[in-house]
Write a protein that holds these residues in place. Structure first.
Motif, short mmCIF file in Angstrom:
data_model
loop_
_atom_site.label_atom_id
_atom_site.label_comp_id
_atom_site.label_asym_id
_atom_site.label_seq_id
_atom_site.Cartn_x
_atom_site.Cartn_y
_atom_site.Cartn_z
N TYR A 239 53.19 20.27 -86.03
CA TYR A 239 54.30 19.48 -85.50
C TYR A 239 53.92 18.00 -85.41
CZ TYR A 239 57.95 17.90 -82.28
OH TYR A 239 58.98 17.21 -81.70
N TYR A 240 52.67 17.72 -85.00
CA TYR A 240 52.17 16.34 -84.92
C TYR A 240 52.23 15.68 -86.29
CZ TYR A 240 48.86 12.47 -84.71
OH TYR A 240 48.28 11.24 -84.83
N LYS A 241 51.69 16.36 -87.31
CA LYS A 241 51.65 15.79 -88.65
C LYS A 241 53.05 15.58 -89.23
CE LYS A 241 49.22 18.66 -90.91
NZ LYS A 241 48.43 19.45 -91.82
N ASP B 144 55.77 10.39 -87.74
CA ASP B 144 56.92 9.60 -88.20
C ASP B 144 57.63 8.91 -87.04
OD1 ASP B 144 56.39 10.43 -90.79
OD2 ASP B 144 57.77 12.13 -90.69
N LYS B 145 57.79 9.62 -85.91
CA LYS B 145 58.44 9.03 -84.74
C LYS B 145 57.63 7.86 -84.19
CE LYS B 145 60.71 13.28 -83.21
NZ LYS B 145 60.70 14.34 -82.19
N LEU B 146 56.30 8.01 -84.16
CA LEU B 146 55.44 6.93 -83.65
C LEU B 146 55.46 5.72 -84.58
CD1 LEU B 146 52.41 8.99 -82.30
CD2 LEU B 146 54.03 7.67 -80.94
N ALA C 285 50.14 6.00 -75.96
CA ALA C 285 49.68 7.32 -75.54
C ALA C 285 50.80 8.08 -74.84
CB ALA C 285 48.47 7.20 -74.62
N PHE C 286 51.56 7.38 -74.00
CA PHE C 286 52.68 8.01 -73.28
C PHE C 286 53.70 8.56 -74.27
CE2 PHE C 286 56.95 7.65 -71.40
CZ PHE C 286 56.80 8.51 -70.31
N SER C 287 54.05 7.74 -75.27
CA SER C 287 55.02 8.19 -76.28
C SER C 287 54.51 9.40 -77.04
CB SER C 287 55.32 7.07 -77.27
OG SER C 287 56.14 6.11 -76.68
N MET C 288 53.24 9.36 -77.44
CA MET C 288 52.68 10.48 -78.18
C MET C 288 52.73 11.76 -77.36
SD MET C 288 48.96 11.02 -79.97
CE MET C 288 48.09 11.07 -78.43
#
Length: 181
Positions: free
Chosen positions: A9-11, A16-18, A168-171
């Protein structure tokens, strides 16, 4: 061997969102979750060394990795504490085990917390790392509540490669961390 669900899910999604949110020029600039450190300090271990073994066993069940016992760095006479005495344990999770633990924490353990309102969003250290405390280890499904002789808490630190707390908060938010509104 399949990779952890949250890593996929991260990849596929979070990167892309970050990139969209923080306008990274390079894919290597996107923050990553480096490691998760679980630490249990148990002051009563001074009087009862067997309890520390039970706590270490519980942390091993929760994380799937054998914890390392931590020792006192200095003597404190008021607490009857000697330098080198075992007073807690810790585990450092990386890779697949780290993402599987994070998945269980977000989706199973935290929702089982009594009167859960979300985790505080003020516990960042200024360099993109986040630390949260858990009061009872029994929220994890691996622990049988009926057999738990002592209830102990733990500190969970998320070490990221983020430059700032906002990144970091967003991630962590995209991972599904239930921060307070």
């Amino acid at each position: 061997m399949a990779e952890a669900r949250l890593y996929t899910y991260y990849k596929d999604e979070i990167v892309d969102k970050l990139i969209e949110e923080f306008k990274y020029e390079n894919l290597m600039g996107v923050p990553k979750l480096k490691k998760i450190v679980i630490n249990v300090g148990y002051g009563d271990a001074i009087n009862d060394a067997k309890t520390l073994d039970v706590i270490a066993e519980n942390v091993g069940l929760i994380t799937g990795q054998k914890p390392v016992k931590t020792k006192a760095k200095s003597s404190v006479a008021n607490f009857k504490l000697r330098e080198g005495q075992e007073i807690g344990c810790k585990v450092t999770l990386r890779g697949k085990i780290m993402f599987e633990f994070l998945d269980r924490l977000i989706n199973l353990a935290l929702p089982r917390t009594r009167d859960f309102q979300g985790i505080p969003n003020k516990s960042f250290d200024g360099r993109g790392n986040y630390t949260m405390g858990i009061k009872e280890h029994t929220i994890f499904p691996e622990i049988d509540v009926d057999k738990a002789s002592t209830i102990h808490g733990m500190d969970i630190t998320f070490v990221t490669s983020a430059e700032s707390d906002e990144e970091a908060f967003s991630m962590l938010k995209y991972f599904g961390m239930p921060f307070k509104k």
